[in-house]
Design a protein around this motif. Structure first.
Motif, PDB file in Angstrom:
ATOM      1  N   VAL A  30       0.840  -1.194   0.000  1.00 45.97           N
ATOM      2  CA  VAL A  30       0.000   0.000   0.000  1.00 45.97           C
ATOM      3  C   VAL A  30       0.874   1.242   0.000  1.00 45.97           C
ATOM      4  CG1 VAL A  30      -1.703   1.328   1.322  1.00 45.97           C
ATOM      5  CG2 VAL A  30      -1.884  -1.186   1.198  1.00 45.97           C
ATOM      6  N   SER A  31       0.521   2.181  -0.855  1.00 39.19           N
ATOM      7  CA  SER A  31       1.197   3.469  -0.913  1.00 39.19           C
ATOM      8  C   SER A  31       0.136   4.560  -0.791  1.00 39.19           C
ATOM      9  CB  SER A  31       1.955   3.610  -2.234  1.00 39.19           C
ATOM     10  OG  SER A  31       2.703   4.808  -2.258  1.00 39.19           O
ATOM     11  N   VAL A  32       0.428   5.552   0.040  1.00 44.30           N
ATOM     12  CA  VAL A  32      -0.493   6.668   0.269  1.00 44.30           C
ATOM     13  C   VAL A  32       0.257   7.961   0.007  1.00 44.30           C
ATOM     14  CG1 VAL A  32      -1.900   7.885   1.988  1.00 44.30           C
ATOM     15  CG2 VAL A  32      -1.752   5.373   2.051  1.00 44.30           C
ATOM     16  N   VAL A  33      -0.357   8.848  -0.769  1.00 43.87           N
ATOM     17  CA  VAL A  33       0.159  10.202  -0.941  1.00 43.87           C
ATOM     18  C   VAL A  33      -0.933  11.132  -0.440  1.00 43.87           C
ATOM     19  CG1 VAL A  33       1.004  11.969  -2.530  1.00 43.87           C
ATOM     20  CG2 VAL A  33       1.546   9.559  -2.947  1.00 43.87           C
ATOM     21  N   GLN A  34      -0.581  11.966   0.531  1.00 47.53           N
ATOM     22  CA  GLN A  34      -1.518  12.950   1.065  1.00 47.53           C
ATOM     23  C   GLN A  34      -1.145  14.322   0.525  1.00 47.53           C
ATOM     24  OE1 GLN A  34      -1.618  12.343   5.461  1.00 47.53           O
ATOM     25  NE2 GLN A  34      -3.781  11.941   5.017  1.00 47.53           N
ATOM     26  N   PHE A  35      -1.972  14.850  -0.348  1.00 48.59           N
ATOM     27  CA  PHE A  35      -1.805  16.202  -0.844  1.00 48.59           C
ATOM     28  C   PHE A  35      -2.479  17.146   0.152  1.00 48.59           C
ATOM     29  CE2 PHE A  35      -2.289  13.489  -4.690  1.00 48.59           C
ATOM     30  CZ  PHE A  35      -1.008  13.620  -5.184  1.00 48.59           C
ATOM     31  N   LEU A  36      -1.899  18.302   0.367  1.00 51.28           N
ATOM     32  CA  LEU A  36      -2.477  19.338   1.227  1.00 51.28           C
ATOM     33  C   LEU A  36      -2.601  18.911   2.683  1.00 51.28           C
ATOM     34  CD1 LEU A  36      -5.323  20.437  -1.221  1.00 51.28           C
ATOM     35  CD2 LEU A  36      -3.049  21.425  -1.001  1.00 51.28           C
ATOM     36  N   LYS A  37      -1.925  17.856   3.068  1.00 52.82           N
ATOM     37  CA  LYS A  37      -1.925  17.396   4.453  1.00 52.82           C
ATOM     38  C   LYS A  37      -0.485  17.103   4.847  1.00 52.82           C
ATOM     39  CE  LYS A  37      -6.558  15.430   4.345  1.00 52.82           C
ATOM     40  NZ  LYS A  37      -7.366  14.213   4.496  1.00 52.82           N
ATOM     41  N   GLU A  73       6.377  25.521  -4.266  1.00 52.88           N
ATOM     42  CA  GLU A  73       7.068  24.496  -3.477  1.00 52.88           C
ATOM     43  C   GLU A  73       6.163  23.282  -3.238  1.00 52.88           C
ATOM     44  OE1 GLU A  73       9.256  23.873   0.866  1.00 52.88           O
ATOM     45  OE2 GLU A  73       8.314  25.783   0.398  1.00 52.88           O
ATOM     46  N   ALA A  74       4.908  23.539  -2.899  1.00 55.21           N
ATOM     47  CA  ALA A  74       3.963  22.437  -2.670  1.00 55.21           C
ATOM     48  C   ALA A  74       3.765  21.624  -3.943  1.00 55.21           C
ATOM     49  CB  ALA A  74       2.631  22.982  -2.174  1.00 55.21           C
ATOM     50  N   ARG A  75       3.638  22.293  -5.081  1.00 49.33           N
ATOM     51  CA  ARG A  75       3.471  21.591  -6.366  1.00 49.33           C
ATOM     52  C   ARG A  75       4.677  20.697  -6.641  1.00 49.33           C
ATOM     53  NH1 ARG A  75       0.672  21.836 -11.343  1.00 49.33           N
ATOM     54  NH2 ARG A  75       2.005  21.439 -13.134  1.00 49.33           N
ATOM     55  N   ALA A  76       5.865  21.237  -6.440  1.00 54.23           N
ATOM     56  CA  ALA A  76       7.076  20.440  -6.667  1.00 54.23           C
ATOM     57  C   ALA A  76       7.123  19.240  -5.722  1.00 54.23           C
ATOM     58  CB  ALA A  76       8.317  21.316  -6.491  1.00 54.23           C
ATOM     59  N   ASN A  77       6.811  19.466  -4.447  1.00 54.22           N
ATOM     60  CA  ASN A  77       6.808  18.359  -3.477  1.00 54.22           C
ATOM     61  C   ASN A  77       5.749  17.317  -3.820  1.00 54.22           C
ATOM     62  OD1 ASN A  77       8.879  19.422  -1.891  1.00 54.22           O
ATOM     63  ND2 ASN A  77       7.473  20.583  -0.611  1.00 54.22           N
ATOM     64  N   ASN A  78       4.559  17.776  -4.194  1.00 51.57           N
ATOM     65  CA  ASN A  78       3.484  16.848  -4.533  1.00 51.57           C
ATOM     66  C   ASN A  78       3.817  16.032  -5.777  1.00 51.57           C
ATOM     67  OD1 ASN A  78       1.889  17.644  -2.364  1.00 51.57           O
ATOM     68  ND2 ASN A  78       0.781  19.173  -3.549  1.00 51.57           N
ATOM     69  N   VAL A 107      -0.680  19.844  -8.130  1.00 56.02           N
ATOM     70  CA  VAL A 107      -0.093  18.609  -8.632  1.00 56.02           C
ATOM     71  C   VAL A 107      -0.338  18.596 -10.138  1.00 56.02           C
ATOM     72  CG1 VAL A 107      -2.149  17.142  -8.328  1.00 56.02           C
ATOM     73  CG2 VAL A 107       0.133  16.100  -8.272  1.00 56.02           C
ATOM     74  N   GLU A 108       0.580  18.031 -10.858  1.00 54.22           N
ATOM     75  CA  GLU A 108       0.459  17.962 -12.306  1.00 54.22           C
ATOM     76  C   GLU A 108      -0.681  17.012 -12.676  1.00 54.22           C
ATOM     77  OE1 GLU A 108       3.284  16.433 -15.875  1.00 54.22           O
ATOM     78  OE2 GLU A 108       4.257  17.549 -14.254  1.00 54.22           O
ATOM     79  N   GLU A 109      -1.666  17.522 -13.384  1.00 58.27           N
ATOM     80  CA  GLU A 109      -2.843  16.722 -13.745  1.00 58.27           C
ATOM     81  C   GLU A 109      -2.450  15.473 -14.540  1.00 58.27           C
ATOM     82  OE1 GLU A 109      -7.384  17.453 -15.330  1.00 58.27           O
ATOM     83  OE2 GLU A 109      -5.863  18.966 -15.763  1.00 58.27           O
ATOM     84  N   GLN A 110      -1.457  15.597 -15.393  1.00 53.47           N
ATOM     85  CA  GLN A 110      -1.033  14.443 -16.196  1.00 53.47           C
ATOM     86  C   GLN A 110      -0.518  13.306 -15.302  1.00 53.47           C
ATOM     87  OE1 GLN A 110      -1.710  13.877 -19.345  1.00 53.47           O
ATOM     88  NE2 GLN A 110      -0.809  11.844 -19.101  1.00 53.47           N
ATOM     89  N   LEU A 111       0.151  13.641 -14.201  1.00 56.40           N
ATOM     90  CA  LEU A 111       0.610  12.604 -13.263  1.00 56.40           C
ATOM     91  C   LEU A 111      -0.578  11.887 -12.624  1.00 56.40           C
ATOM     92  CD1 LEU A 111       3.628  14.213 -11.366  1.00 56.40           C
ATOM     93  CD2 LEU A 111       3.669  12.241 -12.902  1.00 56.40           C
ATOM     94  N   LEU A 112      -1.635  12.627 -12.318  1.00 60.30           N
ATOM     95  CA  LEU A 112      -2.839  11.992 -11.780  1.00 60.30           C
ATOM     96  C   LEU A 112      -3.470  11.066 -12.820  1.00 60.30           C
ATOM     97  CD1 LEU A 112      -4.451  14.966  -9.847  1.00 60.30           C
ATOM     98  CD2 LEU A 112      -3.329  12.953  -8.865  1.00 60.30           C
ATOM     99  N   LYS A 113      -3.417  11.463 -14.066  1.00 59.61           N
ATOM    100  CA  LYS A 113      -3.949  10.608 -15.133  1.00 59.61           C
ATOM    101  C   LYS A 113      -3.120   9.340 -15.289  1.00 59.61           C
ATOM    102  CE  LYS A 113      -6.400  14.201 -17.641  1.00 59.61           C
ATOM    103  NZ  LYS A 113      -6.556  14.977 -18.870  1.00 59.61           N
ATOM    104  N   VAL A 114      -1.812   9.458 -15.110  1.00 58.26           N
ATOM    105  CA  VAL A 114      -0.947   8.273 -15.125  1.00 58.26           C
ATOM    106  C   VAL A 114      -1.333   7.349 -13.973  1.00 58.26           C
ATOM    107  CG1 VAL A 114       1.435   7.459 -14.788  1.00 58.26           C
ATOM    108  CG2 VAL A 114       0.973   9.388 -16.329  1.00 58.26           C
TER     109      VAL A 114
END
Length: 164
Positions: A30-37, A73-78, A107-114
């Motif tokens: 399991v992998s979890v990424v928390q954006f904005l948290k 900075e948040a975008r780069a980290n995310n 976050v880059e929308e294309q990465l979410l699509k991937v």
């Protein structure tokens, strides 16, 4: 399968983390990424102890409180966190607050699509309030959490151990 837990009601993250605990209980990766948290909510330490990989945004705060530099900075980290998660094997990937991160450009929308495309071979979960149209279209499961009544409307704040 792509699962989407969305809406203005409570329970989106709770549902996703419950699914993560269930998968861990069955020996899945399991992998979890928390954006904005910031990764300090109560379930995160338990998920880590159970073997989940958890990544969070180190400078998490409400987007309207961020300066342009903090947003960059948040975008780069995310983006880096999501790329790292996608580079590792998993049976379940939870992208907590993906909807808000996408909508606010953090976050880059294309990465979410991937990530969504990985739902052909694994479980992928997006949470958040207002999913992009493509997220709704791509979702195999779409569950709207709708607030009927919430204590916050009466001035009751989140309770430690129950809501954060």
């Amino acid at each position: 399968m792509l699962q989407l837990y969305w809406g203005d009601g409570k329970g989106k993250t709770t549902a996703a983390m419950g699914l993560a605990l269930r998968a861990l209980g069955h020996g899945q990766r399991v992998s979890v990424v928390q954006f904005l948290k910031d990764g300090t909510s109560g379930e995160i330490s338990l998920l880590r102890r159970c073997g989940a990989t958890v990544r969070a945004c180190p400078n998490a705060k409400f987007t309207w409180q961020m300066t342009d530099a903090e947003k960059a900075e948040a975008r780069a980290n995310n983006n880096a966190a999501l790329q790292a998660a996608l580079a590792e094997p998993f049976e379940l990937l939870v992208l907590d607050e993906a909807c808000a991160a996408c909508k606010s450009g953090l976050v880059e929308e294309q990465l979410l699509k991937v990530a969504a495309a990985r739902a052909k071979t694994a479980e992928v979960v997006f949470t958040g309030r207002e999913p992009a149209e493509w997220m709704q279209t791509a979702a195999d499961y779409s569950t709207e959490m709708r607030s009927v009544r919430h204590p916050y409307a009466q001035g009751v704040t989140a309770r430690e151990g129950v809501e954060y």
